[in-house]
Write a protein that holds these residues in place. Sequence first.
Motif, short mmCIF file in Angstrom:
data_model
loop_
_atom_site.label_atom_id
_atom_site.label_comp_id
_atom_site.label_asym_id
_atom_site.label_seq_id
_atom_site.Cartn_x
_atom_site.Cartn_y
_atom_site.Cartn_z
N GLN A 137 1.72 -6.57 -5.20
CA GLN A 137 2.57 -5.46 -5.65
C GLN A 137 3.78 -5.31 -4.74
OE1 GLN A 137 0.97 -5.52 -8.76
NE2 GLN A 137 2.23 -3.70 -8.71
N LEU A 138 3.58 -5.47 -3.46
CA LEU A 138 4.69 -5.40 -2.51
C LEU A 138 5.66 -6.56 -2.75
CD1 LEU A 138 5.97 -4.05 0.00
CD2 LEU A 138 4.55 -5.57 1.39
N THR A 139 5.13 -7.74 -2.99
CA THR A 139 5.97 -8.91 -3.25
C THR A 139 6.81 -8.69 -4.50
OG1 THR A 139 4.41 -10.38 -2.14
CG2 THR A 139 5.95 -11.40 -3.71
N LEU A 140 6.20 -8.14 -5.55
CA LEU A 140 6.93 -7.88 -6.79
C LEU A 140 8.05 -6.86 -6.56
CD1 LEU A 140 4.00 -7.82 -9.37
CD2 LEU A 140 5.67 -9.64 -8.98
N LYS A 141 7.75 -5.81 -5.82
CA LYS A 141 8.77 -4.81 -5.50
C LYS A 141 9.90 -5.45 -4.70
CE LYS A 141 9.34 -0.87 -2.47
NZ LYS A 141 8.67 0.03 -1.55
N ASN A 142 9.53 -6.23 -3.69
CA ASN A 142 10.54 -6.86 -2.83
C ASN A 142 11.40 -7.84 -3.61
OD1 ASN A 142 9.52 -5.36 -0.72
ND2 ASN A 142 8.42 -7.04 0.22
#
Length: 166
Positions: A137-142
Motif C-alpha cells: 500500500q505504501l509502494t502504491l501511494k509512493n
Amino acid sequence: MQIPINDNWKKKAAANQKQYGRFLKQADKNKVLKQLPDLHEEAFSHIDCLQCAACCKNYSPRFKTPDIKRISKHLRMKESVFIETYLRLDEEGDYVVKSTPCPFLGDDNFCSIYDERPSDCERFPYTDEDVLLKRPQLTLKNASFCPAVYHVMENLIQQAENKTGK
C-alpha cells in the motif's frame, strides 16, 4: 529496455495502480530483491530529487524517537519543544510534521536538517529495499507521486513480462 521518465508518468502511474498491486502481490520476492539495487541506481541517474521534492511538499515521514532526539539536539531544542513546535501524532500513533510542506524544506527544495533528517527520509522511496514488497500500500501511494517508484515499478513489470514472453 529501460522505461523512460517523461511528463506523462503521473497519469501512467495512476492508470497502472491495479497492475502494480497485482505485481507486488504475485512477484517472486527473491528475484525482485536482486533487481532493486540496479533499478534504484538507474532511476536516480535520471531523477533529481531537488527538482521534485513532492515527498517533502505533500507527505510527512515518521519521526521515531531516535530521530526526535537527534534533530532536537541539532536544533538546540528540548525534545518536548521540538515535538510541540513541529510534530503531531497521526492516526497510527506516529509523530509526523504538523503541516505540509515540511517545515524543514526550503524554497530551493533543500532540506535544512538534511544531515540529521529522519530515517524515513533517508531511506525514501524504499526502491532499494524490501519495504517495496512488504508494504504494498505504501509502494502504491509512493508510485503516485514519486517518479523513482514509478520508474522502478514500470521496469520490474517490463522485465517480468520479457521473461514470460508477454
